[in-house]
Motif scaffolding. Sequence first.
Motif, PDB file in Angstrom:
ATOM      1  N   HIS A   1      50.028  30.925  39.361  1.00 32.14           N
ATOM      2  CA  HIS A   1      49.242  29.837  38.769  1.00 32.14           C
ATOM      3  C   HIS A   1      48.679  28.941  39.870  1.00 32.14           C
ATOM      4  O   HIS A   1      49.409  28.492  40.751  1.00 32.14           O
TER       5      HIS A   1
ATOM      6  N   SER B   1      44.801  24.454  36.100  1.00 32.81           N
ATOM      7  CA  SER B   1      44.342  24.526  34.718  1.00 32.81           C
ATOM      8  C   SER B   1      43.195  23.543  34.535  1.00 32.81           C
ATOM      9  O   SER B   1      43.071  22.576  35.286  1.00 32.81           O
TER      10      SER B   1
ATOM     11  N   LEU C   1      50.992  37.458  39.152  1.00 34.46           N
ATOM     12  CA  LEU C   1      49.969  36.415  39.084  1.00 34.46           C
ATOM     13  C   LEU C   1      50.587  35.054  39.408  1.00 34.46           C
ATOM     14  O   LEU C   1      51.650  34.709  38.899  1.00 34.46           O
TER      15      LEU C   1
ATOM     16  N   TRP D   1      42.393  26.112  29.775  1.00 37.26           N
ATOM     17  CA  TRP D   1      42.401  27.407  30.467  1.00 37.26           C
ATOM     18  C   TRP D   1      43.275  27.307  31.693  1.00 37.26           C
ATOM     19  O   TRP D   1      43.307  26.270  32.369  1.00 37.26           O
ATOM     20  N   HIS D   2      43.962  28.395  31.999  1.00 33.52           N
ATOM     21  CA  HIS D   2      44.902  28.423  33.112  1.00 33.52           C
ATOM     22  C   HIS D   2      44.467  29.518  34.077  1.00 33.52           C
ATOM     23  O   HIS D   2      44.320  30.675  33.690  1.00 33.52           O
ATOM     24  N   LEU D   3      44.273  29.127  35.334  1.00 34.11           N
ATOM     25  CA  LEU D   3      43.755  30.033  36.372  1.00 34.11           C
ATOM     26  C   LEU D   3      44.908  30.548  37.217  1.00 34.11           C
ATOM     27  O   LEU D   3      45.676  29.752  37.750  1.00 34.11           O
ATOM     28  N   PHE D   4      45.021  31.874  37.305  1.00 34.87           N
ATOM     29  CA  PHE D   4      46.069  32.524  38.083  1.00 34.87           C
ATOM     30  C   PHE D   4      45.412  33.400  39.145  1.00 34.87           C
ATOM     31  O   PHE D   4      44.414  34.072  38.866  1.00 34.87           O
ATOM     32  N   GLU D   5      45.998  33.416  40.347  1.00 34.63           N
ATOM     33  CA  GLU D   5      45.499  34.306  41.380  1.00 34.63           C
ATOM     34  C   GLU D   5      46.284  35.612  41.342  1.00 34.63           C
ATOM     35  O   GLU D   5      47.510  35.613  41.231  1.00 34.63           O
TER      36      GLU D   5
ATOM     37  N   ILE E   1      42.053  34.371  34.093  1.00 38.18           N
ATOM     38  CA  ILE E   1      42.073  33.169  33.267  1.00 38.18           C
ATOM     39  C   ILE E   1      42.739  33.498  31.928  1.00 38.18           C
ATOM     40  O   ILE E   1      42.419  34.509  31.305  1.00 38.18           O
TER      41      ILE E   1
ATOM     42  N   ILE F   1      50.616  36.509  29.478  1.00 34.47           N
ATOM     43  CA  ILE F   1      50.292  36.721  30.891  1.00 34.47           C
ATOM     44  C   ILE F   1      51.017  38.005  31.282  1.00 34.47           C
ATOM     45  O   ILE F   1      52.220  37.996  31.525  1.00 34.47           O
TER      46      ILE F   1
ATOM     47  N   THR G   1      45.876  28.773  26.658  1.00 39.18           N
ATOM     48  CA  THR G   1      47.220  28.360  26.265  1.00 39.18           C
ATOM     49  C   THR G   1      47.713  29.255  25.129  1.00 39.18           C
ATOM     50  O   THR G   1      46.984  29.513  24.181  1.00 39.18           O
TER      51      THR G   1
END
Length: 86
Positions: free
Chosen positions: A68, A71, A66, A79-83, A54, A61, A57
């Motif tokens: 995306h 968010s 990662l 918050w921005h969720l990346f795998e 996570i 990163i 902004t």
Amino acid sequence: MRRVYKYPIQLSDMVELSMPAGARVLLVAAQHGVGTMWAEVDDLALYEVRRFRIFGTGHAIPDDSLIHVGSFLDGDFVWHLFEAIT
């Protein structure tokens, strides 16, 4: 059988979730003030651990691997969720 499961997302640097293999993220949003991810799953599939990171902004990163996935809003923050794909 296909179902939609929801997964609360804790605000931490690394989030590990046990999910049925092949789960497909449908939505990331806040629900009742908690970041939440909904995924389409095959509930007969074996479970696997998937890792997410996570970032707020404007935050760096640091890893190009990662991906995306969505968010969500948390008060004044987004918050921005990346795998983490390995």
